[in-house]
Design a protein around this motif. Structure first.
Motif, PDB file in Angstrom:
ATOM      1  N   ILE A 144       0.991  -1.261  -0.011  1.00 33.68           N
ATOM      2  CA  ILE A 144      -0.006   0.146   0.008  1.00 33.68           C
ATOM      3  C   ILE A 144       0.936   0.994  -0.019  1.00 33.68           C
ATOM      4  O   ILE A 144       0.466   2.188  -0.709  1.00 33.68           O
ATOM      5  CB  ILE A 144      -0.915   0.119   1.318  1.00 33.68           C
ATOM      6  N   ASN A 145       2.057   0.992   0.714  1.00 30.79           N
ATOM      7  CA  ASN A 145       2.901   2.425   0.867  1.00 30.79           C
ATOM      8  C   ASN A 145       3.487   2.488  -0.734  1.00 30.79           C
ATOM      9  O   ASN A 145       3.559   3.728  -1.054  1.00 30.79           O
ATOM     10  CB  ASN A 145       4.188   1.878   1.545  1.00 30.79           C
ATOM     11  N   MET A 146       3.696   1.496  -1.463  1.00 38.06           N
ATOM     12  CA  MET A 146       4.059   1.662  -2.842  1.00 38.06           C
ATOM     13  C   MET A 146       3.308   2.037  -3.722  1.00 38.06           C
ATOM     14  O   MET A 146       3.326   2.909  -4.657  1.00 38.06           O
ATOM     15  CB  MET A 146       4.545   0.321  -3.418  1.00 38.06           C
ATOM     16  N   GLU A 147       1.861   1.856  -3.272  1.00 34.07           N
ATOM     17  CA  GLU A 147       0.750   2.271  -4.315  1.00 34.07           C
ATOM     18  C   GLU A 147       0.678   3.872  -4.159  1.00 34.07           C
ATOM     19  O   GLU A 147       0.491   4.472  -5.152  1.00 34.07           O
ATOM     20  CB  GLU A 147      -0.529   1.733  -3.705  1.00 34.07           C
ATOM     21  N   ILE A 148       1.071   4.694  -2.839  1.00 32.98           N
ATOM     22  CA  ILE A 148       1.000   5.831  -2.741  1.00 32.98           C
ATOM     23  C   ILE A 148       2.282   6.601  -3.599  1.00 32.98           C
ATOM     24  O   ILE A 148       1.748   7.560  -4.120  1.00 32.98           O
ATOM     25  CB  ILE A 148       1.388   6.313  -1.311  1.00 32.98           C
ATOM     26  N   GLY A 149       3.114   5.824  -3.798  1.00 36.35           N
ATOM     27  CA  GLY A 149       4.167   6.262  -4.696  1.00 36.35           C
ATOM     28  C   GLY A 149       3.750   6.390  -6.026  1.00 36.35           C
ATOM     29  O   GLY A 149       4.379   7.363  -6.869  1.00 36.35           O
ATOM     30  N   LEU A 150       2.865   5.588  -6.537  1.00 37.79           N
ATOM     31  CA  LEU A 150       2.407   5.606  -7.953  1.00 37.79           C
ATOM     32  C   LEU A 150       1.536   6.773  -8.229  1.00 37.79           C
ATOM     33  O   LEU A 150       1.180   6.963  -9.523  1.00 37.79           O
ATOM     34  CB  LEU A 150       1.592   4.282  -8.197  1.00 37.79           C
ATOM     35  N   ILE A 151       1.203   7.348  -7.222  1.00 41.19           N
ATOM     36  CA  ILE A 151       0.321   8.606  -7.457  1.00 41.19           C
ATOM     37  C   ILE A 151       0.605   9.812  -6.893  1.00 41.19           C
ATOM     38  O   ILE A 151      -0.150  10.745  -6.547  1.00 41.19           O
ATOM     39  CB  ILE A 151      -1.261   8.376  -7.080  1.00 41.19           C
ATOM     40  N   SER A 152       1.818   9.875  -6.411  1.00 40.90           N
ATOM     41  CA  SER A 152       2.573  11.035  -5.757  1.00 40.90           C
ATOM     42  C   SER A 152       3.568  11.453  -6.647  1.00 40.90           C
ATOM     43  O   SER A 152       4.450  10.500  -7.283  1.00 40.90           O
ATOM     44  CB  SER A 152       3.046  10.616  -4.301  1.00 40.90           C
ATOM     45  N   PRO A 153       4.002  12.699  -6.989  1.00 40.25           N
ATOM     46  CA  PRO A 153       5.159  13.019  -7.507  1.00 40.25           C
ATOM     47  C   PRO A 153       6.433  12.893  -6.890  1.00 40.25           C
ATOM     48  O   PRO A 153       6.285  12.729  -5.641  1.00 40.25           O
ATOM     49  CB  PRO A 153       4.870  14.771  -7.571  1.00 40.25           C
ATOM     50  N   PRO A 154       7.542  13.143  -7.176  1.00 40.48           N
ATOM     51  CA  PRO A 154       7.934  13.547  -8.649  1.00 40.48           C
ATOM     52  C   PRO A 154       7.911  12.419  -9.744  1.00 40.48           C
ATOM     53  O   PRO A 154       7.565  12.743 -10.844  1.00 40.48           O
ATOM     54  CB  PRO A 154       9.251  13.836  -8.470  1.00 40.48           C
ATOM     55  N   VAL A 155       8.007  11.007  -9.353  1.00 37.52           N
ATOM     56  CA  VAL A 155       7.723  10.007 -10.421  1.00 37.52           C
ATOM     57  C   VAL A 155       6.185   9.807 -10.708  1.00 37.52           C
ATOM     58  O   VAL A 155       5.838  10.173 -11.780  1.00 37.52           O
ATOM     59  CB  VAL A 155       8.269   8.782  -9.992  1.00 37.52           C
ATOM     60  N   GLY A 156       5.372   9.500  -9.740  1.00 31.46           N
ATOM     61  CA  GLY A 156       3.982   9.379  -9.874  1.00 31.46           C
ATOM     62  C   GLY A 156       3.762   8.615 -11.200  1.00 31.46           C
ATOM     63  O   GLY A 156       2.988   9.337 -11.891  1.00 31.46           O
ATOM     64  N   LEU A 157       3.843   7.391 -11.674  1.00 34.19           N
ATOM     65  CA  LEU A 157       3.501   7.053 -13.074  1.00 34.19           C
ATOM     66  C   LEU A 157       2.264   7.307 -13.501  1.00 34.19           C
ATOM     67  O   LEU A 157       2.027   7.618 -14.583  1.00 34.19           O
ATOM     68  CB  LEU A 157       4.046   5.561 -13.084  1.00 34.19           C
ATOM     69  N   ASN A 158       1.469   6.845 -12.506  1.00 38.09           N
ATOM     70  CA  ASN A 158      -0.246   6.937 -13.007  1.00 38.09           C
ATOM     71  C   ASN A 158      -0.331   8.339 -13.295  1.00 38.09           C
ATOM     72  O   ASN A 158      -1.406   8.480 -14.034  1.00 38.09           O
ATOM     73  CB  ASN A 158      -0.933   6.298 -11.716  1.00 38.09           C
ATOM     74  N   LEU A 159      -0.010   9.282 -12.525  1.00 36.27           N
ATOM     75  CA  LEU A 159      -0.428  10.783 -12.939  1.00 36.27           C
ATOM     76  C   LEU A 159      -0.278  10.960 -14.559  1.00 36.27           C
ATOM     77  O   LEU A 159      -1.067  11.784 -15.198  1.00 36.27           O
ATOM     78  CB  LEU A 159       0.259  11.642 -12.037  1.00 36.27           C
ATOM     79  N   TYR A 160       1.122  10.500 -15.004  1.00 36.56           N
ATOM     80  CA  TYR A 160       1.388  10.806 -16.228  1.00 36.56           C
ATOM     81  C   TYR A 160       0.780  10.037 -17.217  1.00 36.56           C
ATOM     82  O   TYR A 160       0.484  10.661 -18.432  1.00 36.56           O
ATOM     83  CB  TYR A 160       2.641  10.702 -16.400  1.00 36.56           C
ATOM     84  N   VAL A 161       0.219   8.928 -16.681  1.00 35.94           N
ATOM     85  CA  VAL A 161      -0.654   8.127 -17.720  1.00 35.94           C
ATOM     86  C   VAL A 161      -2.146   8.803 -17.811  1.00 35.94           C
ATOM     87  O   VAL A 161      -2.315   8.915 -19.027  1.00 35.94           O
ATOM     88  CB  VAL A 161      -0.806   6.783 -17.082  1.00 35.94           C
ATOM     89  N   ILE A 162      -2.573   9.117 -16.824  1.00 34.83           N
ATOM     90  CA  ILE A 162      -3.844   9.987 -16.862  1.00 34.83           C
ATOM     91  C   ILE A 162      -3.769  11.283 -17.772  1.00 34.83           C
ATOM     92  O   ILE A 162      -4.561  11.494 -18.439  1.00 34.83           O
ATOM     93  CB  ILE A 162      -4.353  10.107 -15.277  1.00 34.83           C
TER      94      ILE A 162
END
Length: 438
Positions: free
Chosen positions: A371-389
């Motif tokens: 779940i901690n890693m999930e937070i990283g997927l929608i948090s900057p600066p990397v936040g991969l899912n943010l860029y996909v959206i």
């Protein structure tokens, strides 16, 4: 040199190398080779090839490319769109049915594909335009899909859980089961927030969707149910003692390819080649990171860094929850910059002795870590899912997407807190199905 000081130097060197832009696997090999050469001499370098390939000599690793093929076959078809449409038609009379159906579709597609970016892309292409057309706030539309996509690394079958199991020699079957209830809990938290946010907007029209006939509801099911049946079949075979995770993954991959060919007419050899090519690339990337992380772990152990850190933490006179808080903060920061697989392979072997010594269950820790890693997927600066959206809906700014995803980050933090108070949420189902761990 003092091992603790050496460990700090290794950590700084690793961060600098990874931030230089080299791949994670190559960066780990560079750091490992350099420190082994400096402190153990040339002879230690002769062991690197043996460790590198020996780390891949694990039958359980076969499940990774198989599950990736399984997800790639699903992601290459209209399965995501059909899943979204099916849930929208069946949940049409549920208040806020459209946003609920989007999150439900994300959860199911994430379980089938195991990929967060693929889930965001598949469901977002249909869901975001539809929600915006009906007047949902851009933040809710984008944030719900970005957060829903992260469920792919928690809900089984999860490649991330497989990697954790291999890195820590933990039962993959138990890890899969441990992610079920927390995954459903996260889905419910996401849905509750989305409904509240929609209700707060004051537009009652958003709480209702269109009307569909029973014929329209049933006609789409034949295109969706076979994939769901495969997921349930894979899990049943695994937990029913019929086959190992690797064997069930291979059968699941074959069935998903056949269904993609039969239902979605994926007969073109060029299309099949794309599925296999992309699956091979992703599998090789993960395998390379696993092998490099094995060399990195050997370097830490050979220089007595791992043992010294564990011994030092064991002497600290602090409450175990204070210790866990620091571990979570470390993982959170690491997840901001590195993919989940890399964080797990680098940190899990070091952290596992620490958390078990402190009295924490390694299965429970796997769920909290994920779940901690999930937070990283929608948090900057990397936040991969943010860029996909942002790629799906370029007219929605990254600031709006980030703002819309922050409440879902809060939901994940709430889930972690609930797991801390009620660890049975993660450990109960594995104990019931597979018996209590010895």
């Amino acid at each position: 040199m003092d091992p603790i000081l050496l460990g700090a130097i290794v950590a700084i060197a690793t961060i600098l190398v990874l931030f230089s832009g080299v791949s994670v696997a190559l960066g780990l090999l560079i750091v490992s080779s350099a420190f082994l050469l400096i402190f153990d001499g040339m002879r230690s370098l002769e062991l690197i090839p043996e460790i590198l390939f020996g780390k891949l000599d694990n039958f359980a690793l076969l499940s990774i490319p198989m599950f990736i093929i399984m997800g790639s076959a699903i992601a290459s078809t209209r399965a995501g769109a059909d899943l979204y449409e099916a849930l929208e038609r069946w949940l049409t009379r549920v208040p806020g049915g459209l946003v609920v159906s989007n999150l439900g579709a994300c959860a199911l597609f994430a379980a089938m594909s195991g990929s967060s970016p693929a889930t965001c892309a598949a469901i977002g292409k249909m869901g975001i335009p539809e929600m915006r057309k009906r007047g949902y706030p851009d933040g809710v539309a984008a944030g719900s899909i970005a957060a829903g996509g992260t469920l792919g690394i928690l809900i089984p079958p999860s490649v991330t859980m497989i990697v954790y199991g291999i890195a820590t020699e933990t039962s993959i079957g138990r890890l899969f089961l441990a992610g079920v209830i927390p995954g459903l809990m996260l889905v419910m938290l996401f849905m509750l927030w989305s409904l509240y946010s929609t209700w707060k907007s004051g537009d009652k029209a958003l709480l209702t969707a269109g009307n569909y006939t029973w014929k329209e509801k049933f006609e789409i099911l034949p295109r969706v149910l076979p994939f769901l049946a495969i997921i349930l079949g894979v899990l049943y075979a695994m937990y029913g003692g019929i086959a190992t995770p690797s064997e069930t993954a291979a059968v699941g991959a074959l069935l998903c390819l056949l269904i993609a060919m039969i239902i979605y007419k994926l007969w073109n050899p060029a299309d099949l080649w794309v599925v296999l090519r992309d699956s091979t690339k992703e599998s090789v990337m993960i395998m390379f990171i696993i092998a490099a992380a094995g060399v990195f772990s050997y370097m830490l152990s050979s220089l007595f860094i791992t043992q010294a850190i564990a011994e030092w933490i064991g002497t600290l006179d602090v409450n175990r929850w204070v210790l866990m808080t620091f571990v979570m903060l470390f993982l959170l920061v690491a997840g901001f910059f590195l993919p989940p697989v890399a964080v797990i392979l680098m940190a899990a072997p070091i952290l596992l002795p620490i958390i078990t010594t402190a009295g924490f269950d390694p299965i429970w820790f796997a769920v909290v870590l994920t779940i901690n890693m999930e937070i990283g997927l929608i948090s900057p600066p990397v936040g991969l899912n943010l860029y996909v959206i942002n790629g799906i809906a370029p007219d929605i700014s990254l600031k709006t997407i980030l703002k819309g995803s922050l409440p879902f980050v809060a939901c994940m933090v709430i889930a972690i807190i609930l797991l801390c108070f009620f660890p049975g949420l993660a450990t109960w189902l594995p104990d019931v199905v597979m018996g209590e761990a010895v």
